[in-house]
Design a protein around this motif. Structure first.
Motif, PDB file in Angstrom:
ATOM      1  N   ARG A 184       0.854  -1.183   0.000  1.00  0.00           N
ATOM      2  CA  ARG A 184       0.000   0.000   0.000  1.00  0.00           C
ATOM      3  C   ARG A 184       0.896   1.241   0.000  1.00  0.00           C
ATOM      4  O   ARG A 184       2.092   1.145   0.268  1.00  0.00           O
ATOM      5  N   PRO A 185       0.337   2.436  -0.277  1.00  0.00           N
ATOM      6  CA  PRO A 185       1.140   3.659  -0.198  1.00  0.00           C
ATOM      7  C   PRO A 185       1.796   3.803   1.175  1.00  0.00           C
ATOM      8  O   PRO A 185       1.187   3.479   2.198  1.00  0.00           O
ATOM      9  N   LEU A 186       3.024   4.284   1.194  1.00  0.00           N
ATOM     10  CA  LEU A 186       3.806   4.321   2.428  1.00  0.00           C
ATOM     11  C   LEU A 186       3.465   5.544   3.268  1.00  0.00           C
ATOM     12  O   LEU A 186       4.306   6.406   3.528  1.00  0.00           O
ATOM     13  N   ALA A 187       2.223   5.615   3.719  1.00  0.00           N
ATOM     14  CA  ALA A 187       1.783   6.761   4.512  1.00  0.00           C
ATOM     15  C   ALA A 187       2.091   6.578   5.989  1.00  0.00           C
ATOM     16  O   ALA A 187       1.974   7.512   6.774  1.00  0.00           O
ATOM     17  N   GLN A 188       2.476   5.369   6.387  1.00  0.00           N
ATOM     18  CA  GLN A 188       2.734   5.089   7.793  1.00  0.00           C
ATOM     19  C   GLN A 188       4.166   4.606   7.977  1.00  0.00           C
ATOM     20  O   GLN A 188       4.695   3.860   7.154  1.00  0.00           O
ATOM     21  N   SER A 189       4.776   5.024   9.078  1.00  0.00           N
ATOM     22  CA  SER A 189       6.165   4.652   9.325  1.00  0.00           C
ATOM     23  C   SER A 189       6.314   3.154   9.554  1.00  0.00           C
ATOM     24  O   SER A 189       7.377   2.590   9.321  1.00  0.00           O
ATOM     25  N   TYR A 190       5.240   2.488   9.996  1.00  0.00           N
ATOM     26  CA  TYR A 190       5.295   1.037  10.220  1.00  0.00           C
ATOM     27  C   TYR A 190       5.681   0.311   8.933  1.00  0.00           C
ATOM     28  O   TYR A 190       6.609  -0.501   8.906  1.00  0.00           O
ATOM     29  N   PHE A 191       4.985   0.616   7.843  1.00  0.00           N
ATOM     30  CA  PHE A 191       5.286  -0.030   6.569  1.00  0.00           C
ATOM     31  C   PHE A 191       6.594   0.495   5.984  1.00  0.00           C
ATOM     32  O   PHE A 191       7.339  -0.246   5.349  1.00  0.00           O
ATOM     33  N   ALA A 192       6.872   1.771   6.192  1.00  0.00           N
ATOM     34  CA  ALA A 192       8.123   2.333   5.681  1.00  0.00           C
ATOM     35  C   ALA A 192       9.321   1.641   6.325  1.00  0.00           C
ATOM     36  O   ALA A 192      10.296   1.298   5.644  1.00  0.00           O
ATOM     37  N   ARG A 193       9.250   1.407   7.634  1.00  0.00           N
ATOM     38  CA  ARG A 193      10.350   0.723   8.328  1.00  0.00           C
ATOM     39  C   ARG A 193      10.463  -0.723   7.858  1.00  0.00           C
ATOM     40  O   ARG A 193      11.561  -1.250   7.673  1.00  0.00           O
ATOM     41  N   MET A 194       9.325  -1.370   7.684  1.00  0.00           N
ATOM     42  CA  MET A 194       9.323  -2.755   7.225  1.00  0.00           C
ATOM     43  C   MET A 194       9.990  -2.878   5.857  1.00  0.00           C
ATOM     44  O   MET A 194      10.859  -3.734   5.635  1.00  0.00           O
ATOM     45  N   ILE A 195       9.601  -2.003   4.946  1.00  0.00           N
ATOM     46  CA  ILE A 195      10.115  -2.076   3.583  1.00  0.00           C
ATOM     47  C   ILE A 195      11.584  -1.677   3.524  1.00  0.00           C
ATOM     48  O   ILE A 195      12.366  -2.233   2.747  1.00  0.00           O
ATOM     49  N   SER A 196      11.981  -0.731   4.366  1.00  0.00           N
ATOM     50  CA  SER A 196      13.393  -0.366   4.434  1.00  0.00           C
ATOM     51  C   SER A 196      14.235  -1.557   4.882  1.00  0.00           C
ATOM     52  O   SER A 196      15.317  -1.815   4.338  1.00  0.00           O
ATOM     53  N   SER A 197      13.733  -2.315   5.850  1.00  0.00           N
ATOM     54  CA  SER A 197      14.448  -3.508   6.324  1.00  0.00           C
ATOM     55  C   SER A 197      14.534  -4.566   5.228  1.00  0.00           C
ATOM     56  O   SER A 197      15.569  -5.217   5.054  1.00  0.00           O
ATOM     57  N   VAL A 198      13.443  -4.733   4.483  1.00  0.00           N
ATOM     58  CA  VAL A 198      13.433  -5.693   3.373  1.00  0.00           C
ATOM     59  C   VAL A 198      14.486  -5.313   2.341  1.00  0.00           C
ATOM     60  O   VAL A 198      15.258  -6.154   1.862  1.00  0.00           O
ATOM     61  N   GLU A 199      14.533  -4.027   2.000  1.00  0.00           N
ATOM     62  CA  GLU A 199      15.472  -3.564   0.980  1.00  0.00           C
ATOM     63  C   GLU A 199      16.918  -3.755   1.433  1.00  0.00           C
ATOM     64  O   GLU A 199      17.770  -4.219   0.666  1.00  0.00           O
ATOM     65  N   GLN A 200      17.201  -3.426   2.686  1.00  0.00           N
ATOM     66  CA  GLN A 200      18.566  -3.559   3.198  1.00  0.00           C
ATOM     67  C   GLN A 200      19.004  -5.018   3.241  1.00  0.00           C
ATOM     68  O   GLN A 200      20.128  -5.357   2.849  1.00  0.00           O
ATOM     69  N   ARG A 201      18.121  -5.881   3.720  1.00  0.00           N
ATOM     70  CA  ARG A 201      18.470  -7.300   3.811  1.00  0.00           C
ATOM     71  C   ARG A 201      18.626  -7.915   2.423  1.00  0.00           C
ATOM     72  O   ARG A 201      19.542  -8.713   2.187  1.00  0.00           O
ATOM     73  N   SER A 202      17.759  -7.534   1.501  1.00  0.00           N
ATOM     74  CA  SER A 202      17.845  -8.055   0.136  1.00  0.00           C
ATOM     75  C   SER A 202      19.161  -7.653  -0.509  1.00  0.00           C
ATOM     76  O   SER A 202      19.826  -8.459  -1.170  1.00  0.00           O
ATOM     77  N   ARG A 203      19.542  -6.405  -0.310  1.00  0.00           N
ATOM     78  CA  ARG A 203      20.792  -5.917  -0.893  1.00  0.00           C
ATOM     79  C   ARG A 203      21.993  -6.682  -0.346  1.00  0.00           C
ATOM     80  O   ARG A 203      22.933  -6.996  -1.073  1.00  0.00           O
ATOM     81  N   SER A 204      21.952  -6.992   0.958  1.00  0.00           N
ATOM     82  CA  SER A 204      23.071  -7.724   1.555  1.00  0.00           C
ATOM     83  C   SER A 204      23.201  -9.132   0.982  1.00  0.00           C
ATOM     84  O   SER A 204      24.268  -9.742   1.046  1.00  0.00           O
ATOM     85  N   LEU A 205      22.103  -9.645   0.416  1.00  0.00           N
ATOM     86  CA  LEU A 205      22.108 -10.980  -0.188  1.00  0.00           C
ATOM     87  C   LEU A 205      22.288 -10.930  -1.703  1.00  0.00           C
ATOM     88  O   LEU A 205      22.184 -11.955  -2.381  1.00  0.00           O
ATOM     89  N   GLY A 206      22.540  -9.727  -2.221  1.00  0.00           N
ATOM     90  CA  GLY A 206      22.782  -9.594  -3.650  1.00  0.00           C
ATOM     91  C   GLY A 206      21.536  -9.430  -4.493  1.00  0.00           C
ATOM     92  O   GLY A 206      21.575  -9.658  -5.707  1.00  0.00           O
ATOM     93  N   TYR A 207      20.434  -9.021  -3.880  1.00  0.00           N
ATOM     94  CA  TYR A 207      19.182  -8.832  -4.611  1.00  0.00           C
ATOM     95  C   TYR A 207      18.795  -7.354  -4.637  1.00  0.00           C
ATOM     96  O   TYR A 207      19.155  -6.583  -3.743  1.00  0.00           O
ATOM     97  N   HIS A 208      18.044  -6.991  -5.665  1.00  0.00           N
ATOM     98  CA  HIS A 208      17.437  -5.667  -5.748  1.00  0.00           C
ATOM     99  C   HIS A 208      15.929  -5.822  -5.548  1.00  0.00           C
ATOM    100  O   HIS A 208      15.366  -6.878  -5.827  1.00  0.00           O
TER     101      HIS A 208
END
Length: 289
Positions: free
Chosen positions: A73-97
């Motif tokens: 959903r649109p990132l209007a809440q910090s809860y989802f923004a934090r979740m997605i930021s964690s997903v992006e960081q972890r994915s990058r560490s594993l060589g994924y975009h």
């Protein structure tokens, strides 16, 4: 006439570093045996020449894109923004975009968004806070693409779910308010069809019934998960005349909006009204009752 700029190739890097084409591949992918000195020489050549690996060509050879699709959903809440930021960081560490698509009111359907991500050959799909309609659920199940649901589970045994125990959270919050002596509890939930709303309401009802308190539908007010929704729902709650002394909110954004409404009507929190939010957003931590 402007001539097209020639793209730097792996062969150029090999020539510049005075190594073989295979050595360049090993240095860039971390595969095979190569000395630290040679690897640094190759990487230095890449930097000086401005070489960027062709990810499309690499994905065709490996038959993997190393891209994960993320539907949210649109990132209007910090809860989802934090979740997605964690997903992006972890994915990058594993060589994924991560390639993200947002589901918006009036925009492309959930099914269209999923098809668009799959058209880009994602290796897997993450779905955050979205309940799938039947057409999208059937399409996803038939696709056999590895899928992880976050916050709201998907139907079917092939999907992985990562989320909080919403039912237990609703139960513990309501139980706490009852033990504080409150017998008239209202609940401002999210959307009626939302998985998290249903689970938290179930926990809330269970706690009330365990303590001999009737769990009435009239005590539940539905809204969006935003501050304005919390304010409007609190208006409806106060106008009902049902004598509430405590309020459980579906998230901290709703709680902040509800608290503003309660104060606007001359009540003090927690002196006149007890209030509990849900999700632990920073907004709640820095908001005075």
């Amino acid at each position: 006439m402007n001539m097209p700029v020639r793209r730097v190739t792996k062969a150029d890097v090999a020539k510049f570093a005075n190594v073989s084409h295979m050595t360049v591949t090993r240095a860039l992918t971390g595969s095979g045996s190569i000395s630290a000195e040679t690897k640094e020489r190759v990487l230095n050549a890449c930097r000086k020449l401005g070489y960027t690996p062709d990810l499309v060509a690499r994905s065709l050879c490996a038959r993997k894109s190393r891209i994960l699709g993320l539907l949210t959903r649109p990132l209007a809440q910090s809860y989802f923004a934090r979740m997605i930021s964690s997903v992006e960081q972890r994915s990058r560490s594993l060589g994924y975009h991560v390639l993200m698509a947002q589901v918006t009111d009036g925009g492309p359907s959930i099914l269209s968004n999923i098809q668009s991500l799959f058209g880009r050959r994602v290796d897997g799909l993450l779905i955050a806070g979205i309940s799938l309609p039947e057409d999208a659920a059937v399409y996803l199940e038939n696709s056999r693409i590895p899928t992880v649901f976050m916050d709201s589970p998907g139907d079917g045994d092939d999907f992985v779910f990562v989320g909080t125990n919403d039912r237990e959270g609703g139960y513990q919050a309501a139980k706490y308010l009852v033990k504080q002596g409150h017998g008239r509890l209202a609940f401002i939930a999210g959307y009626p069809e939302s998985y998290t709303s249903k689970e938290r309401i179930c926990g809330y009802r269970t706690a009330l019934l365990e303590h001999g308190i009737e769990a009435c539908d009239e005590d539940i007010f539905y809204t969006n998960y935003q501050m304005d929704g919390g304010y409007k729902a609190a208006e409806a709650m106060l106008s009902s005349g049902r004598g509430y002394t405590a309020l459980l909110c579906g998230n901290d954004y709703v709680a902040v909006g509800a608290a503003a409404c309660i104060r606007h009507h001359g009540f003090q929190i927690p002196k006149d009204f007890a209030l509990i939010g849900f999700s632990g957003d920073e907004l709640g931590e820095y908001s005075a009752p």
